[in-house]
Design an enzyme around this catalytic site. Structure first.
Site, short mmCIF file in Angstrom:
data_model
loop_
_atom_site.label_atom_id
_atom_site.label_comp_id
_atom_site.label_asym_id
_atom_site.label_seq_id
_atom_site.Cartn_x
_atom_site.Cartn_y
_atom_site.Cartn_z
N HIS A 240 0.78 -0.74 -0.53
CA HIS A 240 -0.31 -0.49 -0.31
C HIS A 240 0.48 1.53 -0.01
CE1 HIS A 240 -2.02 -3.44 1.89
NE2 HIS A 240 -2.86 -2.78 2.07
N GLY B 104 -7.95 -4.29 9.83
CA GLY B 104 -8.25 -3.55 8.91
C GLY B 104 -7.62 -3.47 7.91
N CYS B 105 -6.80 -3.25 6.89
CA CYS B 105 -6.59 -3.64 5.29
C CYS B 105 -4.97 -4.10 5.28
CB CYS B 105 -7.68 -3.11 4.22
SG CYS B 105 -8.99 -2.50 5.06
N VAL B 106 -4.66 -4.85 6.08
CA VAL B 106 -3.53 -5.43 5.83
C VAL B 106 -3.36 -6.81 5.96
CG1 VAL B 106 -1.91 -3.03 6.82
CG2 VAL B 106 -2.85 -4.74 8.08
#
Lengths: 489, 106
Positions: A240, B104-106
């Site tokens: 990310h 979350g998004c990890v």
């Protein structure tokens, strides 16, 4: 003849919510429970049916979907979770029927009259609850089935409704409620406190300076023109991080008047996986902050579920539209984003594609020459907002080698990362390895060595799959490649 | 919740083996967790460099460090972190360091 409905899907039940999360979020009937013993409240049937009635009344689409289905089966083999488990309950039509059979029994004349012959459930017992909990949490709310349904029935909406009813008797999953709790009390799903977020961004500035980019990342800047909201993983996770660098380099060359915020430090919306109430709460944070900072409009980063809520639910979950914001206009090109008139939020890919179209970016695509790039349509941007051409348009301008995936799993037919909808959690990882296989095969066949995508959950899930399947394919955001190709000012 | 036993003491962990009572963490317990969860026979200086940095950062900021900060500060690439802790920075290194599981998004 009775069919053998063995349930291989039963293995993959998601963990129960922690008691502390249930309490802190004020969820109904907080308690420690297990898959073997739900410890339901004594009058749970009453509560269950009352909530089901309210959902059916409030969300007319759900009621319509209940009546519409003709069981044609077009959806059956379109669900990656059915393909992975071969569990009949994972066929979208059968998943819906878990809801529909209770609907028939208690809310529909044919079922009340004819009972099981009309598809009604025999009795509302704990076995029904167990099936609901298992299978409505084996749906990633990706809506691939809906693309193939001749009536356009949206299984995800039924899943959302079912989870809402399950929550009313105190059933929810750990990874979702943990993330929601952190989002509502600390600011984002990862639970990054403001000081840590600032530290992370300062570190990024330093790294960029070493690379010859003198970039400043504004945080909590009142009166900025644009509030930029992105998933918290973008300034925390790998890969990310490189997407985040892409954004800030882009804003730097544009000299954009924008700000990030420690309060609206999350783009994603895990509330969508639990209930309308929490979906609304998490979405509202962004707009509250936009008002407080006095920005004109909101720019959203590479996120999936944020846009599903913004585009498909915001109009119905909030009492008032965000009229305190202005109609989004690109300060660089003057383009009015008419599609964002009501939400006041523009997707970063719309923004960047518009810049390229107007020739406002100096790009050197040869900077990405080491990559053969392909694009994975993240399910929510693709299916919930039709964002299909913009990312491709950008990719064709920032790299020289771009290939498409097989049409059967591409564009609106995309197979999602299988980790959305609350499934980005390790207890169902083996299930996801299986479910993602058709997509992995297509990626392998494409010959690409870079998989570009625009969702933070994708960025977390796909590298794990690549390691599992031993594929030397880099995963990253579209704006990572934009960042690489940008020519410094 | 599940428990693990080490030197006659019981430690509560979650379903994935993350320590639920962070105050009970000790270097000896880390050695034990590394063995049972990551199959590491003996923690080396390189392992400890990662573990100590994770714990220091967590103490200061209330969250594990971003992966980039972890890599740059320790001088290890992400690949190297995976070599040290086969389950990766979150499920491997954070677990052994007694930090909570990232969400979350990890």
């Amino acid at each position: 003849m009775r069919l053998d409905f063995s349930n291989p899907g039963k293995k993959w039940k998601l963990y129960a919510s922690l008691l502390s999360d249930q309490k802190e979020l004020g969820l109904p009937f907080p308690r420690e429970w297990t898959h073997e013993n739900f410890k339901l409240p004594p009058n749970w049937r009453e509560i269950f049916l009352k909530n089901m009635e309210s959902v059916l009344k409030k969300y007319r689409s759900v009621r319509l979907f209940m009546d519409l289905c003709v069981h044609c089966g077009a959806c059956a083999d379109k669900c990656p979770f059915f393909l992975a488990t071969r569990d009949p309950h994972n066929m979208p039509v059968a998943r819906q029927d878990l809801f529909r059979s209770v609907y028939k029994k208690f809310f529909d004349a044919s079922g009340k009259l004819l009972g099981t012959t009309a598809g009604a459930v025999k009795d509302l017992d704990e076995k029904v609850v167990d099936d609901w909990y298992t299978y409505f949490y084996q749906c990633s709310e990706c809506r691939r089935c809906g693309v193939f349904c001749p009536y356009g029935i949206d299984t995800a909406e039924i899943t959302i409704a079912a989870r809402e009813v399950l929550l009313s008797i105190g059933l929810s999953t750990k990874s979702t409620t943990q993330s929601i709790n952190k989002c509502e009390f600390i600011g984002n799903h990862l639970g990054i406190p403001p000081a840590a977020m600032a530290n992370s961004l300062e570190f990024m500035e330093e790294e960029l300076r070493e690379e010859g980019w003198d970039v400043e990342i504004p945080l909590n800047k009142k009166g900025a023109e644009i509030l930029f909201v992105t998933p918290s993983a973008d300034y925390f996770g790998d890969p990310h991080w490189y997407t985040m660098k892409g954004y800030v380099k882009l804003f730097h060359v544009l000299d954009l008047d924008y700000t990030l915020s420690t309060y609206a430090s999350e783009g994603g919306n895990f509330g969508l996986f639990l209930s309308y109430e929490h979906m609304k709460k998490i979405n509202a944070k962004i707009y509250k902050e936009a008002k407080r900072l006095g920005v004109k409009w909101i720019l959203g980063g590479e996120c999936g579920h944020m846009y599903r809520v913004v585009h498909n639910f915001m109009g119905s979950i909030h009492e008032e539209p965000p009229d305190f914001l202005e109609e989004p206009v690109s300060p660089i090109t003057g383009t009015k984003f008419k599609n964002a008139v009501s939400t006041k939020m523009v997707h970063i890919c719309e923004f960047t594609a518009d810049l390229i179209k107007h020739g406002k970016l100096k790009l050197d695509p040869s900077k990405n020459d080491q990559y053969v790039v392909t694009y994975h349509d993240s399910c929510n941007p693709a299916r919930a907002m039709g964002l299909i051409e913009e990312p491709r348009y950008i990719l064709r301008h920032v790299c020289n080698h771009y290939v498409e995936l097989d049409p059967s799993v591409n564009r609106e037919r995309t197979i999602c990362c299988t980790a959305g909808g609350g499934l980005l959690t390790d207890e169902c990882l083996e299930l996801r390895y299986q479910a993602i296989k058709p997509k992995i095969d297509a990626i392998k066949r494409s010959g690409a060595n870079f998989l570009a995508l625009i969702c933070a959950i994708d960025k977390a899930a796909f590298p794990t799959y690549m390691r599992h399947y031993k594929l030397p394919i880099r995963v990253g955001g579209v704006h990572e490649l934009v960042g690489n190709a940008l020519v410094p000012p | 919740m599940p428990e693990i036993e080490f030197k006659g003491q019981k430690y509560i962990v979650d379903e994935d083996g993350f320590l639920q009572e962070p105050e009970k963490w000790s270097p000896e317990l880390a050695e034990h967790m590394a063995k049972i969860y990551e199959g590491i026979d003996k923690l080396t200086d390189e392992h400890w460099k990662v573990i100590n940095f994770l714990r220091d950062y967590f103490k200061k900021y209330g969250i594990a460090p971003p992966i980039r900060i972890l890599c740059k500060t320790t001088g290890f690439s992400l690949q190297k972190i995976y070599e040290l802790f086969p389950s990766g920075p979150a499920n491997g290194a954070c677990k052994v360091a007694g930090l909570p599981k990232p969400t979350g998004c990890v």
